[in-house]
Enzyme design. Structure first.
Site, PDB file in Angstrom:
ATOM      1  CE  LYS A   1      -0.646   5.600   7.721  1.00  0.00           C
ATOM      2  NZ  LYS A   1      -0.431   4.791   6.528  1.00  0.00           N
TER       3      LYS A   1
ATOM      4  CG  PHE B   1      -1.855   1.239   1.166  1.00  0.00           C
ATOM      5  CD1 PHE B   1      -2.949   1.281   0.310  1.00  0.00           C
ATOM      6  CD2 PHE B   1      -1.598   2.340   1.962  1.00  0.00           C
ATOM      7  CE1 PHE B   1      -3.768   2.398   0.243  1.00  0.00           C
ATOM      8  CE2 PHE B   1      -2.416   3.475   1.906  1.00  0.00           C
ATOM      9  CZ  PHE B   1      -3.501   3.504   1.048  1.00  0.00           C
TER      10      PHE B   1
ATOM     11  CG  ASP C   1       5.627   3.492   1.622  1.00  0.00           C
ATOM     12  OD1 ASP C   1       5.717   4.105   2.704  1.00  0.00           O
ATOM     13  OD2 ASP C   1       4.575   3.406   0.956  1.00  0.00           O
TER      14      ASP C   1
HETATM   15  C1  LIG Z   1      -0.675   5.153   5.064  1.00  0.00           C
HETATM   16  C2  LIG Z   1       0.364   4.786   4.091  1.00  0.00           C
HETATM   17  C3  LIG Z   1       0.573   5.525   2.917  1.00  0.00           C
HETATM   18  C4  LIG Z   1      -0.326   6.676   2.527  1.00  0.00           C
HETATM   19  O1  LIG Z   1      -0.268   7.726   3.440  1.00  0.00           O
HETATM   20  P1  LIG Z   1      -1.392   8.884   3.378  1.00  0.00           P
HETATM   21  O2  LIG Z   1      -0.910   9.867   4.415  1.00  0.00           O
HETATM   22  O3  LIG Z   1      -2.689   8.254   3.722  1.00  0.00           O
HETATM   23  O4  LIG Z   1      -1.387   9.437   2.022  1.00  0.00           O
HETATM   24  C5  LIG Z   1       1.600   5.159   2.083  1.00  0.00           C
HETATM   25  N1  LIG Z   1       2.397   4.128   2.369  1.00  0.00           N
HETATM   26  C6  LIG Z   1       2.247   3.395   3.492  1.00  0.00           C
HETATM   27  C7  LIG Z   1       3.197   2.269   3.775  1.00  0.00           C
HETATM   28  C8  LIG Z   1       1.225   3.689   4.381  1.00  0.00           C
HETATM   29  O5  LIG Z   1       1.061   2.945   5.474  1.00  0.00           O
END
Ligand SMILES: *Cc1c(COP(=O)(O)O)cnc(C)c1O
Length: 402
Positions: free
Chosen positions: A243, A129, A214
Site C-alpha cells: 500500500k 484481512f 501484516d
Molecule cells: C490491502 C491489504 C492486503 C492486501 O493487499 P493487496 O495489495 O490488495 O494484495 C493485505 N493485508 C492488509 C492488512 C491489507 O490492508
C-alpha cells in the site's frame, strides 16, 4: 452501458480524472477531499512533485531488467529499509497479498530449516484481512471470501483478535508462527492493545515461533511511526508491507531478520516484476519524504488533531457515531447508521471515506494533509452526519424556545 470488467465490485457511480495533494477532481469537474488515499495507498497524496519527478526520471532511464541481473536501485532501497527497521533482509513484490504470501512461505521454510516441517501452522485472527490469493484468504479466514473456491488451505488456526488466552490455547505441536495485523484495517480499524501485541511477542519467544506482522495498511508512517510495531516497543521477525510504500505505484515488500529468512536460499522464491527500477524509484522517493527529520512527528501531531476533531463530532452526533478508534492518520468511526449510506452521504458532501467491517468508515487522509484540510474534512463529516438526523418539527422548535 454494460461493463467489460468482471463484476466483483459494487462501484459507486463516480470516476476521477485528476488528483493533486488531498484533492481529487471527478470526470464531471467536481472537487472531492480524499480522506481514503486510495485505501491507504497514496501516502503522499496525488501528484506529489518529488514522487512525480522520481517516476519520470526513472521512466526515461530504465523501467525493468529482471531479477536475473543486479538491480542497484533495489539494493539501495532495501538497505535504507533495513537501516530504518528491525530487518536485515528485504524481498520486493508488487502487492500486499504477495507480500503476505511470502511471509507465510518464509515462516514455513524457517521451521523446515529447523528440522520441524510439521510446524507449518500459523495462528491467525478473526477479522483479519491478508489479501485475495488462496493462501492469504485461508489466513484471513473470512468465510464470505473463501466460499466456493475449494478447500481452505490447511495450516491456519484462527482465534479472536485480542484474546491472548485463546492464542495460548491454540499453540500446539504443529504451530510455527503467529500472523497478525497490529491494527486491523479492513476489519474495522481495530487497534491491538499493547499487552496483546507484547504478549504475542512473549509467546513467540517462549514457544520458538516466528512473529509475523501484516503492516500492509498500518505501515509507512500511517500511525505516526514508520511502522506500527514501534508503537508497541516490540519488533516482529517478519513484516509484510505494501500500500503506502510505493505512494501509489504497485509495490510490496517483505522485511525479515536474517534468522527468520534463513530457509529462503537460492531458488526458493521469485518474481518477474518485483524490485523493478520504476517501483524502486517511487519507493525511495516516498522514503525521502516520510523519513525526513520531523515528518513522522508531524503525522503523529496531525493524528491527534484529527482525533480531537472527531471526538467533538461524536459529541455533536451521538445518534450517528458510536465510537472512534485508531492511531495517527488511520481512524475509524463505528456508526449507528449503515456505513455504506454514510460513505454515500460523505460523497454528497464531496468527501471520500472508506467503509470497513463492523460498520466502520475509515478516515485515511494522505500523510501530507494540512491542519486546515483536516478541519475541512471533519466539517464535511459533520455535514454527512446531518443527512441522518431528522430536523426538529416546527412546533417542537417553538416549544423548546419558550
Ligand atoms: C490491502 C491489504 C492486503 C492486501 O493487499 P493487496 O495489495 O490488495 O494484495 C493485505 N493485508 C492488509 C492488512 C491489507 O490492508
Amino acid at each position: 452501458m454494460t461493463s467489460a470488467l468482471l463484476p466483483t465490485y459494487a462501484r459507486c457511480h463516480l470516476a476521477f480524472e485528476r488528483g493533486e495533494g488531498v484533492w481529487l477532481t471527478s470526470t464531471d469537474g467536481e472537487k472531492y477531499l480524499d480522506f481514503g488515499s486510495s485505501i491507504a495507498v497514496t501516502s503522499l497524496g496525488h501528484a506529489h512533485p518529488h514522487l512525480n519527478r522520481a517516476l519520470i526520471e526513472q521512466a526515461q532511464k530504465l523501467w525493468i531488467t529482471s531479477n536475473l541481473f543486479e538491480i542497484p536501485e533495489a539494493e539501495a532501497f532495501a538497505k535504507r529499509l533495513t537501516e530504518a527497521t528491525f530487518a536485515d533482509l528485504v524481498f520486493f513484490q508488487n502487492s500486499g497479498a504477495e507480500a503476505v504470501e511470502l511471509t507465510i512461505k518464509m515462516a514455513r521454510k524457517w521451521n523446515t530449516a529447523n528440522g520441524a516441517q510439521d510446524r507449518f501452522h500459523m495462528i491467525t485472527f478473526e477479522g483479519a484481512f491478508h489479501g485475495r490469493t488462496l493462501a492469504t484468504l485461508a489466513a484471513g479466514g473470512n468465510p464470505k471470501y473463501l466460499d466456493g473456491f475449494g478447500p481452505r488451505m490447511p495450516g491456519f488456526d484462527t482465534v479472536p483478535f485480542g484474546d491472548l488466552d485463546a492464542v495460548k490455547a491454540a499453540i500446539g505441536p504443529q504451530t510455527g508462527a503467529i500472523l497478525v495485523e497490529p491494527i486491523q484495517g479492513e476489519g474495522g480499524v481495530r487497534v491491538g492493545a499493547p499487552e496483546f501485541i507484547r504478549g504475542l511477542r512473549a509467546l513467540c519467544d517462549e514457544h520458538k515461533l516466528l512473529l509475523c506482522f501484516d503492516e500492509v495498511q498500518s505501515g509507512i508512517g500511517r500511525t505516526g511511526k514508520f511502522f506500527a510495531y514501534e508503537l508497541y516497543g516490540v519488533a516482529p521477525d517478519i513484516l509484510a508491507s505494501a500500500k503506502g510504500i510505493g505512494g501509489g505505484f504497485p509495490l510490496g515488500a517483505v522485511l525479515a531478520t536474517a534468522e527468520a529468512a534463513k530457509g529462503m536460499g537460492l531458488g526458493t522464491h521469485g518474481t518477474t516484476y518485483g524490485g523493478n527500477p520504476l517501483a524502486m524509484a517511487c519507493g525511495a522517493a516516498v522514503l525521502d519524504v516520510v523519513l525526513a527529520p520531523g515528518f513522522l512527528d508531524d503525522v503523529a501531531r496531525k493524528g491527534l488533531l484529527l482525533r480531537q476533531a472527531l471526538a467533538g463530532l461524536v459529541g455533536e452526533h451521538p445518534d450517528v457515531i458510536a465510537e472512534i478508534r485508531g492511531e495517527g492518520l488511520i481512524q475509524g468511526l463505528r456508526l449507528r447508521v449503515p456505513n455504506a449510506d454514510f460513505a454515500a452521504a460523505a460523497r454528497a458532501e464531496k468527501l471520500i471515506v472508506i467503509p470497513a467491517a463492523e460498520n466502520v468508515v475509515r478516515i485515511l487522509p494522505p500523510l501530507i494533509v494540512s491542519d486546515d484540510e483536516i478541519r475541512e474534512g471533519v466539517r464535511r463529516l459533520g455535514a454527512a452526519c446531518r443527512h441522518f438526523e431528522i430536523p426538529p418539527a416546527h412546533g417542537d422548535k417553538q416549544g423548546a424556545n419558550t
